[in-house]
Design a protein around this motif. Structure first.
Motif, short mmCIF file in Angstrom:
data_model
loop_
_atom_site.label_atom_id
_atom_site.label_comp_id
_atom_site.label_asym_id
_atom_site.label_seq_id
_atom_site.Cartn_x
_atom_site.Cartn_y
_atom_site.Cartn_z
N GLY A 53 18.84 -1.49 -3.55
CA GLY A 53 18.63 -2.89 -3.21
C GLY A 53 17.35 -3.12 -2.42
N ARG A 54 16.48 -2.12 -2.37
CA ARG A 54 15.24 -2.23 -1.61
C ARG A 54 14.03 -1.95 -2.49
N ILE A 55 12.84 -2.17 -1.96
CA ILE A 55 11.61 -1.81 -2.67
C ILE A 55 11.13 -0.47 -2.13
N VAL A 56 10.76 0.42 -3.05
CA VAL A 56 10.09 1.68 -2.68
C VAL A 56 8.67 1.57 -3.22
N MET A 57 7.70 1.69 -2.35
CA MET A 57 6.31 1.53 -2.80
C MET A 57 5.39 2.48 -2.03
N ASP A 365 3.45 9.71 0.44
CA ASP A 365 3.29 8.64 1.41
C ASP A 365 3.98 7.41 0.82
N LEU A 366 5.16 7.08 1.31
CA LEU A 366 5.88 5.94 0.71
C LEU A 366 6.64 5.17 1.78
N ILE A 367 6.94 3.92 1.44
CA ILE A 367 7.69 3.08 2.37
C ILE A 367 8.87 2.44 1.63
N ILE A 368 9.93 2.19 2.40
CA ILE A 368 11.12 1.55 1.86
C ILE A 368 11.26 0.20 2.57
N VAL A 369 11.31 -0.87 1.77
CA VAL A 369 11.24 -2.21 2.34
C VAL A 369 12.50 -3.00 1.99
N ASP A 370 13.09 -3.62 3.00
CA ASP A 370 14.29 -4.44 2.84
C ASP A 370 13.91 -5.78 2.22
N VAL A 371 14.74 -6.27 1.28
CA VAL A 371 14.45 -7.57 0.66
C VAL A 371 15.64 -8.52 0.83
N SER A 372 16.45 -8.27 1.87
CA SER A 372 17.67 -9.06 2.01
C SER A 372 17.57 -10.18 3.04
N ALA A 389 6.12 -13.24 0.47
CA ALA A 389 7.39 -13.44 1.19
C ALA A 389 7.66 -12.40 2.28
N LEU A 390 7.43 -11.14 1.97
CA LEU A 390 7.82 -10.09 2.92
C LEU A 390 6.94 -10.08 4.17
N LYS A 391 7.50 -9.52 5.23
CA LYS A 391 6.78 -9.38 6.49
C LYS A 391 6.79 -7.90 6.91
N ALA A 392 5.88 -7.56 7.80
CA ALA A 392 5.80 -6.16 8.26
C ALA A 392 7.15 -5.69 8.80
N THR A 393 7.90 -6.60 9.42
CA THR A 393 9.19 -6.22 10.03
C THR A 393 10.26 -5.90 9.00
N ASP A 394 10.00 -6.18 7.71
CA ASP A 394 10.97 -5.83 6.67
C ASP A 394 10.89 -4.35 6.28
N VAL A 395 9.83 -3.66 6.72
CA VAL A 395 9.72 -2.23 6.41
C VAL A 395 10.78 -1.47 7.20
N ARG A 396 11.58 -0.67 6.50
CA ARG A 396 12.68 0.05 7.17
C ARG A 396 12.33 1.50 7.45
N THR A 397 11.77 2.17 6.44
CA THR A 397 11.56 3.62 6.55
C THR A 397 10.16 3.95 6.05
N VAL A 398 9.49 4.87 6.75
CA VAL A 398 8.12 5.26 6.41
C VAL A 398 8.05 6.78 6.30
N VAL A 399 7.53 7.25 5.16
CA VAL A 399 7.37 8.68 4.92
C VAL A 399 5.88 8.97 4.71
#
Ligand SMILES: [Zn+2]
Length: 440
Positions: A53-57, A365-372, A389-399
């Motif tokens: 349910g999240r974005i991986v980018m 190097d990847l990030i997981i972003v909440d879209v809820s 739409a998304l904001k920096a604070t929607d980023v949940r996990t950083v690798v």
């Protein structure tokens, strides 16, 4: 490690977006990207991160920053670039910038950047060896340039000292997996022709990249025309500075011939919409540059001229700035802006073989972003979601390089409370230094 589930936005050459996708990571590299079922069937993982349910980018790439200047956030605003620099920033730096200031300011900048999904940044500052040290400690990736400038700097009082320091600095970080040490002549209006040429020679002798501000504001173009009879880009071409190892920040005041020159030399460019709008420096001709094949990355610039380091906000503004300045809503669509914040940022930094997209063989190097969140629901187009739409604070996990540095917004490599406390202590010191009579 496997990151499984979610919408995987690869930013590879086919711009594949994989629903219910997964990334397999071994060591610091991605070994496979594909459908979740297929990856789960092929690899055993010691750890699986659920991205349902999240974005991986790809981690975002901030192609121009002055991380330590986070401690000067909001110190002087609503000024032109030359007044801001010469009347406020250079004097404040002369009184305050020490290795300790740089270490804590950089930690603060990195803390903000990591929390906003930035995994790689290009930096230009002083005491860059300390910048590199704290960047490495935080597990972050950086192209970090020691500033060379024609007046006594906080770290080196003479050019001879600056060149000696920079050589030592380049030697120290050679071959590091996270840090690329660079040479950063500040600009054509603060460096003589000889300083610029000596900086380029030092960089090229060591195989290090060159970071420089180019054609940032109208005064730079006017001065260059008056002194050299050339635009800043033409002048830098003539004196031999341009090449495929150069990243030029801003590149706003560039005409058609300049853009051809930048493309010809393979110079990467960095677009800083917040900073450019705030100092009314001008509007970068992003569309013409992209059309000419110039790699244009996106950036925050320093926190003293932005005043934050949020690349989600820069994506939003980059798109809107091109649209409004051309009165054309079709200008710079969302997907192209995501390219600028990822793979084109990697190209601008000449690191596209290692980072910028999720592909087998590249660094993990990847990030997981909440879209809820309410501001992000529902999602029809993943690129519109990311940019508008998304904001920096929607980023949940950083690798970064296969290492989790932020896990569900918990920082694993930085002591957040201590950094914020130190920033408040520095605020008091900086205010006191500015109140003191000059010469102190
Ligand atoms: Zn800058």
């Amino acid at each position: 490690m496997i990151v499984a589930g979610g919408t995987v936005v690869t930013m590879d050459s086919a711009k594949r977006v994989i629903e219910d996708g997964a990334a397999a990571v071994r060591g610091d590299e991605i070994v496979a990207i594909g459908k979740r079922d297929e990856i789960a069937g092929r690899y055993d993982a010691a750890r699986t991160i659920d991205a349902h349910g999240r974005i991986v980018m790809p981690g975002l790439i901030n192609s121009h920053a002055h991380a330590a200047m986070s401690l000067f956030r909001g110190i002087a605003d609503d000024l032109s670039l030359d007044d801001w620099l010469r009347k406020y920033i250079f004097p404040a730096e002369a009184r305050n910038v020490t290795p300790d200031f740089v270490a804590w300011g950089t930690r603060l900048g990195i803390l903000e950047m990591l929390r906003g999904g930035i995994t790689e940044y290009a930096d230009m500052y002083y005491f860059e060896d300390d910048v590199a040290r704290v960047t490495k400690e935080a597990g972050m990736r950086g192209v970090l340039g020691e500033t060379i400038i024609d007046f006594p700097a906080p770290d080196n009082k003479t050019l001879d000292a600056a060149f000696a320091y920079t050589q030592k600095y380049l030697d120290h970080w050679k071959g590091d997996p996270l840090i690329v040490a660079a040479v950063a002549p500040h600009s054509i209006y603060t460096c003589s022709e000889k300083t610029l040429q000596d900086s380029a020679a030092l960089a090229r002798k060591n195989g290090a990249p060159i970071l420089i501000h180019i054609a940032e504001a109208p005064f730079e173009l006017e001065e260059s025309r008056a002194k050299h009879g050339l635009t800043p880009v033409a002048y830098l071409g003539k004196i031999g500075l341009l090449g495929p190892d150069v990243l030029g920040a801003h590149c706003i005041w560039t005409n058609a011939a300049d853009i051809t020159t930048l493309a010809h030399y393979g110079v990467g460019c960095s677009h800083n919409p917040s900073s450019n709008m705030k100092t009314a420096a001008g509007v970068m001709p992003v569309i013409e540059m992209r059309a000419a094949g110039v790699a244009v990355g996106l950036a925050t610039d320093g926190a003293a001229s932005n005043n934050n380091q949020d690349l989600f906000e820069e994506m939003d503004l980059a798109a809107k700035l091109q649209k409004i300045s051309r009165m054309d809503p079709r200008a710079l669509p969302a997907q192209q802006v995501v390219e600028m914040a990822t793979i084109d940022g990697a190209r601008a930094l000449h690191l596209e073989k290692q980072i910028g997209s999720l592909e087998a063989g590249k660094k993990a190097d990847l990030i997981i972003v909440d879209v809820s969140a309410p501001h992000a629901t529902p999602m029809y187009s993943v690129y519109s979601e990311i940019v508008f739409a998304l904001k920096a604070t929607d980023v949940r996990t950083v690798v970064i390089g296969g290492r989790v540095v932020m896990d569900e917004r918990k920082m694993l490599t930085l002591n957040e409370d201590e950094i914020l406390q130190k920033a408040k202590e520095y605020q008091k010191k900086i205010l006191a230094s500015l109140a003191a009579p000059s010469g102190n």
